[in-house]
Design a protein around this motif. Sequence first.
Motif, short mmCIF file in Angstrom:
data_model
loop_
_atom_site.label_atom_id
_atom_site.label_comp_id
_atom_site.label_asym_id
_atom_site.label_seq_id
_atom_site.Cartn_x
_atom_site.Cartn_y
_atom_site.Cartn_z
N ALA A 79 -13.17 -33.57 84.38
CA ALA A 79 -12.20 -32.48 84.54
C ALA A 79 -11.68 -32.42 85.97
N ALA A 80 -12.56 -32.63 86.94
CA ALA A 80 -12.13 -32.57 88.34
C ALA A 80 -11.17 -33.71 88.66
N VAL A 81 -11.50 -34.92 88.22
CA VAL A 81 -10.65 -36.07 88.53
C VAL A 81 -9.30 -35.95 87.83
N GLU A 82 -9.29 -35.49 86.59
CA GLU A 82 -8.01 -35.32 85.89
C GLU A 82 -7.12 -34.32 86.63
N ALA A 83 -7.70 -33.20 87.06
CA ALA A 83 -6.91 -32.19 87.76
C ALA A 83 -6.41 -32.71 89.10
N LEU A 84 -7.27 -33.41 89.82
CA LEU A 84 -6.89 -33.91 91.13
C LEU A 84 -5.85 -35.03 91.01
N ALA A 85 -6.00 -35.90 90.02
CA ALA A 85 -5.02 -36.96 89.82
C ALA A 85 -3.64 -36.37 89.54
N ALA A 86 -3.60 -35.33 88.71
CA ALA A 86 -2.32 -34.69 88.39
C ALA A 86 -1.71 -34.02 89.61
N SER A 87 -2.55 -33.60 90.56
CA SER A 87 -2.06 -32.90 91.75
C SER A 87 -1.55 -33.84 92.83
N GLY A 88 -1.90 -35.12 92.74
CA GLY A 88 -1.48 -36.07 93.75
C GLY A 88 -2.46 -36.23 94.90
N LYS A 89 -3.59 -35.52 94.87
CA LYS A 89 -4.58 -35.68 95.93
C LYS A 89 -5.29 -37.03 95.77
N ALA A 90 -5.72 -37.60 96.89
CA ALA A 90 -6.58 -38.78 96.84
C ALA A 90 -7.98 -38.34 96.41
N ILE A 91 -8.69 -39.21 95.68
CA ILE A 91 -9.95 -38.82 95.05
C ILE A 91 -11.04 -39.82 95.41
N LEU A 92 -12.15 -39.31 95.89
CA LEU A 92 -13.37 -40.09 96.09
C LEU A 92 -14.45 -39.41 95.25
#
Length: 338
Positions: A79-92
Amino acid sequence: MGDAVGWGIVGYGWVARDYMAPGIRAAGHRLVAVADPGAASRAAAESEGARAHADIAGLIAEPEVEAVYVATPNHLHRAAVEALAASGKAILCEKPMAASLRDAEVMAAAVARSGAFYGTAFDQRHHPAHRAMRDGIREGRLGTVTAIRIVYACWLDRGWASFQGQDNWRIDPKQAGGGALIDLAPHGLDLCDFLLDESVADIASLTQARAQDYAVDDGALLIGRTDSGVLANLHVAYNCPDVLPRRRLEVVGTKGMLTAIDTMGQTPGGRLMFTDGTSGDSQNMVFDAEASPFQEQVRAFGSALRRPEERAAYSAERDLHTMRLLARAYGKALAPAA
């Protein structure tokens, strides 16, 4: 925009609090905001100067947050990665990618669809001793590499928790997806890829529930083989007292062997030795014993965020392959998220 990156953290448990947040500061970056539903976690983040939110939406709304470290329990990664990917933030995102293979597949698809910069937090790639090992292997110092052997163990009992009063989610199969195998083996499997420049292709394992009183495995032995024929042997455990020798990495070749002792883990330091395959003589190898793998991980990810040509070092598809190896090691699909 300078090289310093504004970071957010989702899930402010012990790894985020004790290792990632200090690593962000040591790398010259800034921890801007934290998202965690726990009041104690938010208070700890605020005491370090970060703004605290009860949910991820508040963190996403922070314009200064460019990159986000996801350190929630495994079943919440998707859920966190999906939300962050949609927001355009870089994800680690912390390893393992998720508690289930299906969730990891959905995460990889979301990253591909959005074009977000994504990496799994395999911090052991960034330990200076392990980088020195890879350099030696690439230079041919070991000759033909034949085997890699890893022991990565600790003691994790039922009562362990990030903050007083919290439950130990790592022993809950629905939240974690498994036990010692899913928690510790990803580092070893990824190190095989990193050190050898090729992934483990075939894998088998045996697990145990021997010493701890919980439902997940407290130990596992894994054997694997790369396509070129390098054999891999991993022992991971939650049932090894911390005072015993329990962190060892060996790479063996036809000309010698590299041995790293007490390098696997969150802290800097340890020992690295080369043993000559002809004379049997051993010598210590020099590496940066002050830089933690978390500090170096932050530095590398931030550099790749600023310089897209460096992003080839990160691959959701490669990390998804590691998740598939874990599923095969368990002999079944990983437990679905709750």
